[in-house]
Design an enzyme around this catalytic site. Structure first.
Site, mmCIF file in Angstrom:
data_model
loop_
_atom_site.group_PDB
_atom_site.id
_atom_site.type_symbol
_atom_site.label_atom_id
_atom_site.label_comp_id
_atom_site.label_asym_id
_atom_site.label_seq_id
_atom_site.Cartn_x
_atom_site.Cartn_y
_atom_site.Cartn_z
ATOM 1 N N ASN A 11 0.571 -1.437 0.538
ATOM 2 C CA ASN A 11 0.093 0.138 0.247
ATOM 3 C C ASN A 11 0.970 1.343 0.266
ATOM 4 O OD1 ASN A 11 -1.377 2.323 1.203
ATOM 5 N ND2 ASN A 11 -2.778 0.942 1.915
ATOM 6 N N HIS A 14 1.159 6.462 1.802
ATOM 7 C CA HIS A 14 1.506 6.843 2.486
ATOM 8 C C HIS A 14 3.221 8.198 1.334
ATOM 9 C CE1 HIS A 14 -0.478 7.007 5.616
ATOM 10 N NE2 HIS A 14 -0.797 5.675 5.982
ATOM 11 N N HIS A 47 -5.080 3.778 -1.779
ATOM 12 C CA HIS A 47 -6.930 4.300 -0.805
ATOM 13 C C HIS A 47 -7.647 5.261 -1.530
ATOM 14 C CE1 HIS A 47 -9.633 4.351 2.654
ATOM 15 N NE2 HIS A 47 -10.078 4.816 1.641
ATOM 16 N N ARG A 49 -9.184 7.898 -0.718
ATOM 17 C CA ARG A 49 -10.235 8.577 0.003
ATOM 18 C C ARG A 49 -11.034 10.093 -0.309
ATOM 19 N NH1 ARG A 49 -10.265 7.791 5.533
ATOM 20 N NH2 ARG A 49 -9.022 5.828 6.125
ATOM 21 N N ARG A 53 -6.737 12.663 0.798
ATOM 22 C CA ARG A 53 -6.047 13.114 1.777
ATOM 23 C C ARG A 53 -4.246 12.517 1.462
ATOM 24 N NH1 ARG A 53 -7.577 9.847 7.593
ATOM 25 N NH2 ARG A 53 -8.967 11.300 6.458
ATOM 26 N N GLU A 74 -8.751 0.644 -3.112
ATOM 27 C CA GLU A 74 -9.472 0.324 -2.011
ATOM 28 C C GLU A 74 -10.742 2.210 -1.908
ATOM 29 O OE1 GLU A 74 -7.279 1.012 2.044
ATOM 30 O OE2 GLU A 74 -5.891 -0.507 1.196
ATOM 31 N N THR A 105 -8.255 3.606 8.435
ATOM 32 C CA THR A 105 -9.585 2.466 8.369
ATOM 33 C C THR A 105 -9.481 1.856 9.670
ATOM 34 O OG1 THR A 105 -9.268 2.117 6.384
ATOM 35 C CG2 THR A 105 -10.449 1.484 6.825
ATOM 36 N N GLU A 155 -10.764 -9.395 3.354
ATOM 37 C CA GLU A 155 -9.744 -8.795 3.498
ATOM 38 C C GLU A 155 -10.107 -9.185 5.313
ATOM 39 O OE1 GLU A 155 -6.982 -5.786 1.632
ATOM 40 O OE2 GLU A 155 -5.802 -5.243 3.913
ATOM 41 N N HIS A 194 -3.542 -4.902 7.464
ATOM 42 C CA HIS A 194 -3.668 -2.920 8.878
ATOM 43 C C HIS A 194 -3.034 -3.672 10.298
ATOM 44 C CE1 HIS A 194 -5.124 0.187 10.472
ATOM 45 N NE2 HIS A 194 -5.460 0.529 9.519
HETATM 46 N N1 PXP Z 1 -5.723 -3.308 4.154
HETATM 47 C C1 PXP Z 1 -6.691 -2.172 4.128
HETATM 48 C C2 PXP Z 1 -8.579 -2.696 3.629
HETATM 49 C C3 PXP Z 1 -6.670 -0.875 4.628
HETATM 50 O O1 PXP Z 1 -7.277 0.037 4.484
HETATM 51 C C4 PXP Z 1 -5.348 -0.442 5.155
HETATM 52 C C5 PXP Z 1 -4.854 0.767 5.584
HETATM 53 O O2 PXP Z 1 -5.297 1.916 4.675
HETATM 54 C C6 PXP Z 1 -4.268 -1.719 5.247
HETATM 55 C C7 PXP Z 1 -4.807 -3.348 4.170
HETATM 56 C C8 PXP Z 1 -2.513 -1.193 5.462
HETATM 57 O O3 PXP Z 1 -2.630 -0.690 6.533
HETATM 58 P P1 PXP Z 1 -1.021 -0.568 7.457
HETATM 59 O O4 PXP Z 1 -0.911 1.091 6.748
HETATM 60 O O5 PXP Z 1 -1.170 -0.492 8.701
HETATM 61 O O6 PXP Z 1 -0.206 -1.085 6.891
#
Ligand code: PXP
Length: 252
Positions: A11, A14, A47, A49, A53, A74, A105, A155, A194
């Site tokens: 992901n 960031h 993602h 949003r 952001r 996402e 999330t 997931e 997550h």
């Molecule tokens: N899976 C989903 C559905 C999420 O919303 C997120 C966070 O955006 C992640 C995985 C990844 O989580 P993390 O950034 O804490 O590794």
């Protein structure tokens, strides 16, 4: 038992968060996606949003057109996001709950209580050949709801497991094991994500009924110290080692 490969979805939200702190183009999420591919990622997750952001509409368009790995978008279950998903037709769309004030999330989707709202989204994404996944808590009632909605993938939200300690972490882990087995019995492909770090990833990577982990914040944070490719390679190797050990293989 036949060994199942464990995919790593990276992901890159960031990367966009850091770019947006100054505006402009640097660091570029598409470049991060290519670096992730070079480091052994199997997919890229982004993602979009409602408040934009981190990822922007342009990022989603560029990622859809400019990377070789499958894109997992996402998205919240809103008409705006559905139209964007159908326009870009990513490989997968993961429906997540979204609250404006949250930092991330915070919990899973209520697939049970939100059944009637979610049904047309799952149906239209399925019809668009986009592999739908629902981001849910490791809870049997949520998995039953995902099944009845016709989602091919869930997931499991691993945030509570990653944040817990001691006996509570064991309890949260057991919930993930049970949910992953139950998903398999329902014929639903099981992913998890997550909060994973180098410390928390191994037990979940060892669960054979889980076939994909999605990891973001920690990898981008670690990239500050050793580079993105290095943080992804280390995560990939911890996942592979845990998986091999679960199948009783000796890992290199
Ligand atoms: N899976 C989903 C559905 C999420 O919303 C997120 C966070 O955006 C992640 C995985 C990844 O989580 P993390 O950034 O804490 O590794």
């Amino acid at each position: 038992m036949e060994k199942r490969y464990l995919r790593l979805g990276v992901n890159i939200d960031h990367v966009a968060t850091i770019r947006n702190a100054r505006g402009g183009q640097h660091p570029d999420p598409v470049r991060a996606a290519r670096a992730a591919a070079a480091a052994g990622a199997d997919g890229i997750t982004a993602h979009l949003r409602e408040d934009r952001r981190h990822m922007t509409d342009e990022d989603v368009a560029r990622l859809s057109a400019g990377i070789d790995l499958p894109l997992n978008l996402e998205m919240a279950a809103t008409d705006e996001m559905l139209a964007i998903a159908l326009r870009h037709a990513p490989h997968a769309a993961c429906i997540v709950p979204e609250k404006r004030q949250e930092r991330t999330t915070e919990g899973g989707l209520d697939a049970l209580g939100g059944h009637n709202h979610l049904a047309p989204f799952v149906r239209q994404l399925n019809a668009g050949n986009i592999r739908v996944s629902l981001f849910v808590e490791p809870d049997m009632a949520q998995l039953d709801a995902a099944k009845s909605l016709g989602a091919p993938v869930v997931e499991l939200h691993t945030g509570a497991f990653c944040e817990a300690e001691g006996a509570e972490q064991d309890r949260q882990f057991e919930r993930i094991v049970q949910a992953a087995e139950y998903a398999e019995s329902l014929g639903i492909e099981c992913h998890a994500g997550h909060g994973f770090t180098f410390e928390t990833v191994a037990p979940v990577a060892a669960i054979p009924t889980i076939v994909e982990l999605n990891i973001g914040h920690f990898l981008i944070g670690e990239a500050i110290f050793g580079g993105l490719e290095s943080s992804i390679k280390r995560m990939r190797s911890l996942m592979d080692k845990a998986r091999s050990e679960a199948y009783g293989e000796r890992s290199a």
